[in-house]
Design an enzyme around this catalytic site. Structure first.
Site, PDB file in Angstrom:
ATOM      1  N   SER A 153       0.806  -1.223   0.000  1.00 13.08           N
ATOM      2  CA  SER A 153       0.000   0.000   0.000  1.00 13.08           C
ATOM      3  C   SER A 153       0.836   1.268   0.000  1.00 13.08           C
ATOM      4  O   SER A 153       0.293   2.360  -0.130  1.00 13.08           O
ATOM      5  CB  SER A 153      -0.942   0.021   1.208  1.00 13.08           C
ATOM      6  OG  SER A 153      -0.239   0.320   2.386  1.00 13.08           O
ATOM      7  N   LYS A 191       1.866   4.241   7.396  1.00 14.56           N
ATOM      8  CA  LYS A 191       1.024   5.068   6.539  1.00 14.56           C
ATOM      9  C   LYS A 191       1.396   6.548   6.701  1.00 14.56           C
ATOM     10  O   LYS A 191       2.071   6.944   7.653  1.00 14.56           O
ATOM     11  CB  LYS A 191      -0.453   4.920   6.919  1.00 14.56           C
ATOM     12  CG  LYS A 191      -1.061   3.557   6.658  1.00 14.56           C
ATOM     13  CD  LYS A 191      -1.250   3.305   5.183  1.00 14.56           C
ATOM     14  CE  LYS A 191      -1.969   1.981   4.944  1.00 14.56           C
ATOM     15  NZ  LYS A 191      -1.185   0.823   5.384  1.00 14.56           N
TER      16      LYS A 191
END
Length: 233
Positions: A153, A191
């Site tokens: 991701s 993230k």
């Protein structure tokens, strides 16, 4: 106020700079202070740097400059043949600057390797007992640990499955920084951090994934991305 080991280290660096014009390697500092590992040297160097006593010169793994000495430190006698150590002296002649320019080296230190971290849906952060050798030039001040990346991701940020994320331990971060976020005290993920009022958004760097939105109290920052290591097979 410095610890005894911090005093000992800054005096050792000062003496070596005055004698040779080259800062000692991590291995030499480890032996001089009778430490068990280079990671102990790294922690001392980081503490001295954070307190403003030394400075790392950019793009050189072995380049240290003494900015100031503790008030109670004993200044070692200088050899007549050795150039003086100059810190932040803009009037110093160019020849003096050249004399203290250290040669590059490849010091490596071991940092803790704490299992795998998700760059996808959050997964449990597994605490491990192993360590990862890392070039000292990749690490700035502070305490660091490593996590192996699992998932894709963050590929648009250049972070791939199997990479080792080098993390500086901290519980604060600014919006837009890549962080290790612990979600509900159970799962950890890598993230971009974004805050919006009472919520926290963990943004991926892959258009195939959606942002993850949580209440502020559900997310705890454990560290910020400081660098990456990639192994090629």
């Amino acid at each position: 106020m410095l610890t005894a080991k911090q005093h000992e280290l800054i005096r050792f660096i000062q003496t070596r700079l005055e004698a040779t014009g080259i800062s000692p390697s991590f291995e030499e500092m480890k032996e001089a202070l009778d430490l068990k590992s280079k990671s102990g040297v790294h922690r001392l160097i980081s503490a001295l740097e954070e307190r403003g006593f030394i400075r790392r010169l950019p793009n050189r793994a072995r380049a240290l400059e003494i900015v100031k000495l503790p008030e109670d430190a004993v200044t070692m006698p200088r050899s007549k043949a050795a150039p003086p150590v100059v810190a932040n002296d803009r009037t110093a002649p160019a020849t003096m600057t050249k004399a203290v320019a250290p040669e590059p080296a490849n010091d490596v230190i071991d940092i803790p390797l704490h299992g795998r971290i998700a760059a996808g849906a959050p997964i449990e952060a597994i605490e491990g007992q192993s360590s990862l050798p890392v070039p000292a030039a990749l690490l700035g001040p502070g305490e660091h640990f490593a996590l192996e990346v699992s998932g894709d991701s963050m590929i648009e940020a250049g972070i791939f499955d199997g990479d080792f994320a080098l993390i500086r331990r901290t519980d604060t971060a600014r919006d837009g920084e890549i962080v290790v976020a612990l979600v509900e005290n159970e799962e950890a993920t890598l993230k971009y951090l974004r805050r919006n009022g009472g919520s926290v958004t963990l943004d991926p760097a892959n258009s195939s994934y959606s942002p993850q939105v949580y209440r502020s109290e559900q997310v705890q920052v454990q560290g910020k991305l400081a660098g990456l290591l990639r192994r090629y097979h």
